[in-house]
Design a protein around this motif. Structure first.
Motif: not given
Length: 377
Positions: A337-342
């Motif tokens: 989930e963290v990797s999906k956020k800009d």
């Protein structure tokens, strides 16, 4: 006497085999190497045990071998008592030590490694009078094995066969007398003893109350995993208090306490959680939360200094229940989930802190935490 000799031979062979198979890998590692209990948690909150059914089968075989060795050792002790042999006098033992020492110089000059191993065993068999000489030979051969030029012509398997069950009394004595035994020998004894003596738990716990060498203490605490029993709770707590300044040993002792049945584990961790020592109090509270989490989520065990987590106010012991509106089912999910956020976008993170929900705002990108997925029982 013949029965005792036969039993001694069988016990020594079986014990040496167990010690060799299990301790060989540990002997080959560097002093700074760690086991899963002391390493940082994996990004996905833990790894599945490799090998599956094969690992289970080998574990069961090892347990059976340990039980057989313990049974044979008990028979040997009983047979030795029934022999009624007269104990040697101090003068006779001193004479034997002198005789063995006279052989040591020749063996060293000849670089006879196998002869030195046999001599080491003979010294150890004499009891405390021969322990210093046995440990000296052990240290000499151990250093030779770890060096590049192995001048004594023995292998690691030779060494471990020699340091089998016949050395159990010496290993226990060394751990109980840290002021009389070199740290290097105590470190080896800490790793080997559990495989030679199924009932070594009390010996480890007593030694942990006095051991000041960080590596030796951590190795003994590691060895306790799986050996803890409810009646050991008080000694585990005492050992944890003594080792509070040793992070590796303390973590492993708390792990052993957490492995006790719930009533004993909860009582011990709650007691340590109110200890005056702030380090012990924090670590015990974290262990208690891991055992009794307030909600399903990712329990934060470490924070990176200066990271978002550190600057935003996240704390060790917080349970991250959701990230960007998504409930978490594993550490791996949190990472995904963290990797999906800009990195420049804002998102919310909800943590359960001592039973209270707290919502914080973070930027996308790395948070700077490590931990394990937990859920209430």
């Amino acid at each position: 006497m013949k029965l005792a000799l036969r039993l001694a031979l069988v016990t020594g062979m079986l014990g040496a085999l167990i010690g060799f198979l299990v301790a060989r890998k540990r002997f080959a590692t560097t002093p700074g190497s760690t086991d899963p209990a002391s390493a940082n948690n994996a990004p996905d909150g833990g790894k599945e045990s490799p090998g599956g059914d094969e690992l289970k089968r080998r574990t069961e075989e090892l347990a059976r071998s340990q039980q057989e060795a313990a049974a044979l050792r008990r028979q040997l002790e009983a047979a030795q008592k029934s022999d009624g042999a007269k104990s040697a006098t101090p003068e006779e033992i001193a004479a034997q030590v002198k005789g063995l020492r006279s052989r040591k110089a020749a063996l060293l000059e000849a670089r006879d490694g196998m002869g030195l191993l046999r001599l080491m065993q003979e010294f150890a068999a004499l009891g405390e009078a021969g322990y210093a000489d046995a440990m000296e030979i052990s240290g000499l051969l151990r250093e030779d094995l770890r060096g590049k030029n192995k001048k004594f012509g023995i292998s690691r398997s030779d060494y471990f066969r020699a340091v089998g069950s016949s050395m159990v009394p010496l290993m226990k004595w060394a751990l109980a007398n840290p002021d009389k035994a070199p740290a290097a020998f105590r470190l080896d004894a800490a790793g080997l003893l559990r495989w030679q003596d199924l009932e070594a738990g009390p010996a480890y716990l007593e030694a942990l109350k006095i051991e000041t060498d960080a590596r030796v203490a951590a190795e003994m605490a590691r060895a306790l995993r799986g050996m803890q029993k409810p009646e050991m709770a008080a000694d585990l707590v005492a050992a944890a208090r003594f080792q509070a300044a040793n992070p590796d040993a303390l973590r492993r002792l708390l792990d052993a306490i957490s492995g006790l049945p719930s009533p004993e584990a909860d009582a011990a961790l709650l007691g340590l959680g109110s200890d005056p020592n702030p380090i012990l109090r924090e670590e015990a509270s974290l262990a208690y939360t891991a055992l009794n989490p307030p909600a399903p989520g990712v329990l934060i065990t470490t924070l990176v200094p200066g990271s978002q987590a550190d600057l935003t106010g996240l704390k060790r012991g917080d349970v991250i229940v959701s990230y960007d509106g998504h409930d978490l089912g594993s550490f791996k999910q949190l990472r995904n989930e963290v990797s999906k956020k800009d990195p420049d976008s804002l998102t919310s993170i909800v943590v359960n802190r001592n039973g209270q929900l707290v919502t914080l705002q973070l930027k996308g990108g790395k948070i700077g935490v490590n931990g394990n997925y937990v859920k209430p029982k």
